[in-house]
Design an enzyme around this catalytic site. Sequence first.
Site: not given
Length: 806
Positions: A607, A655, A756
């Site tokens: 992402h 992901d 992230s």
Amino acid sequence: ADVSVEVATVDHTLQKVRRKYHHTRHCRKRRSPKKRFEELWSGLWTYPYLVVVVVTAVVFAVVVTVWALLWVFTCRESNNGVYFAGMIRVANEEFIPEYRHADSTEFLSLAKKIELVLSNVYKGSSVAKLYKQAVISDLSNNNLGGVLVHFWMVFEVPQLKSPAVREEWVGAILRDSVLTSLQNRTSVGYLLDLPVDIESILINAAQRSDYTSTSSGSECLDKPYAPLPGTSVPLELDPPGGGVSCHIKLTSAPGSVVRLTISSFLIQPSDCVGDALTVYDSLLPMSARTLRAWSGTCSMSDLLSTNALCKCSFSGADDVCVSACSSHVETQEGAGYTGHIYSPFHPSLLPTKCICTWLFGTPSPSLGVSLKFHNYVLRPKDPNAHCTHGWWKVNDHMFCGSYVGYSTVFRISHPSPEVEFRCSSRQAQMPFQAAYGSYNLSQPCDQGHFLCSTGFCVERHQRCDGLDDCQDESDEHFCCTASCGGPSPPHPLYVCDGHSDCSNGRDELNCTQGTLRWDCVGTCILKKNARCDGVPDCQDRSDEEDCGCGLPSPVRKVGSFSNLDRIVGGSNSLEGEWPWQVGLLFSGNLYCGASVLSADWLISAAHCFSKERLADPRSWRAHLGMLTRGEARHVAEIQHVVVHEFYDASTFDYDVALLRLRRPWPASLAPLVQPVCLPTPSFTPGPLRPCWVTGWGYRSEGGSKGGSKVLPAVLQKAQVSLLSPSECKKRFHPVTARMLCAGVPSGAQDACNGDSGGPLACQASAGGRWFLMGIVSWGSGCGRPRLPGVYTRVSKLTSWIHQHIT
């Protein structure tokens, strides 16, 4: 003796000049005018007057130059060219073959008419002062009738006003002009006196290089034409070097679509990260009409256009195809799977616009229809979500399709269902196929079998055996008991984990003869977490190969710990404590984290690169060996970004992304830069072993603490505990087998925004190596009680990782 010295001052010199000038003016009264002028001129160019003249000239030149610069940079705004690629369908114009040639009289006549209409529209709009010109690039036929017009628009926009001209607003001017003339629910209105299909209007921002490289005078432009359906046109192109972009504009006969089959494609590895092949569903490089884009080598596939046109470009991206298909399918009783259904144009890539309908029939009302998909799954449609990989309607019930790394079975509890499929992606997707058959409505699985969430039936003894027999771990859910008594063995989650869960120690007996954990070459050993544990269990020592990873050597601590240093319960790290931690900077700003896998590869979250502007590797820099932000031991450029092909932006499934460095990081940086170990598919850290999440992300939800957004300067670490898959599913829905949960019940330790892609690292044993258990993916806020963070489960993706990095 013949040398004399005179010391003269400026005043003395000036007095001599004045006396000379005075004597000339007053003593020689009878000179002629010509003689007086000559003497005056010679007097002016004596030393003091020469200085005055030169200084005056210099001052004048400086004043003029300064004034000119002020006018250019202050009083006058510098203009920038802003370019847009557009497409509209003129409804009342019949396409003729002459329109394929840009130098024909017919083309020039229609092009001039359309250019005049576009100019009049924009000259009468709010951007009239910025509009420069419209240029018709191509006229093509299409399967809806009329003529499809491909055009460029150029604006000259001052830098201070550049945000005022966007593709949304430029397109809205055309649509608003047509919208006012629509009648009787038709999509065709009038752009001044030109009938235009409002649904065909598309405007995309473009680069000046796109505009110049696709012009008729381009040195690398080809326009092949297939006159009849089924005609094969060979394409061979060896583009020249020097940054030249090559373009192939493919067209075919009306009523057909273009199929592009790539039989050979190779871009030699180099520093030219911009080298790519892009295919558009347009004759101009329009980002919203991207069919497919590749860089480097690619898997060969067929591509289909929406109409009788297609464009190949060596630098860009594009969209998809219109088709229809339908069939009537009969199943057989008790014969298993008897046939297949396919996506449109299979095995070509799935287009963006298509409709397929299958009418199924079974021989008995007690039977339903079973569809076994390969790498595809159907789930009930969320009313608030858009189906990005296919929209399905099964007897008035809505489903969304998505791609997965395993097979699934979809059962329809109706003897004669109608199944409708519609393409719904903006880009070309992978094809799908499904085997069909019938099943007993009252008993989908045979007796003694367990029904998986994937639709498969597995034998009951396979449930809770520690192996993923259902392919989504649904046979391993709710198995969190040690099973210390009775004939059943303890669940493998508790076996040989270094902690005695049974009072009789049954779960820790015969720890080299438990569940299968590691495959040697030609033989198998029964040992948990045998990979890189320091003990060669295989005769060929393959379980201890490539184990130069996961052993940090902390050397010093930065600063002192205080509440102000905390990031959702974290504390300052030591230098060298997490040598695999990487900071990813996008356009100079810290955006995501990553982990070192090898000298060439990093691993992060998909992402972080999901948007088009984030997918360009040239905008990223990897900071390795960094403890304090801005003080990296090594800054590396990214050559290539590999996002998992099954990544789903709506659910964050799969992901994961791999980043290839343009150059390996120097080995001299060890031990401050070191790879983390990759876990095996069966890797399970002991319950008493710590897991840590690290990153430079925000300290609290929303990125604020005390009313201001502050990122920590020093790498933060927080200890978290892994939750079982069952507990994870209780907290969140949906959670897939590629996800795991980690946190603490109070929420005091957690990852947050900015972390992230960073690592969740766990130790297999005390003093042992650190393995990459998870990748920071998503969560419900940051640090909320009873809501742990959700991570990408690396052990489920190790085979995909090894396919790329080896």
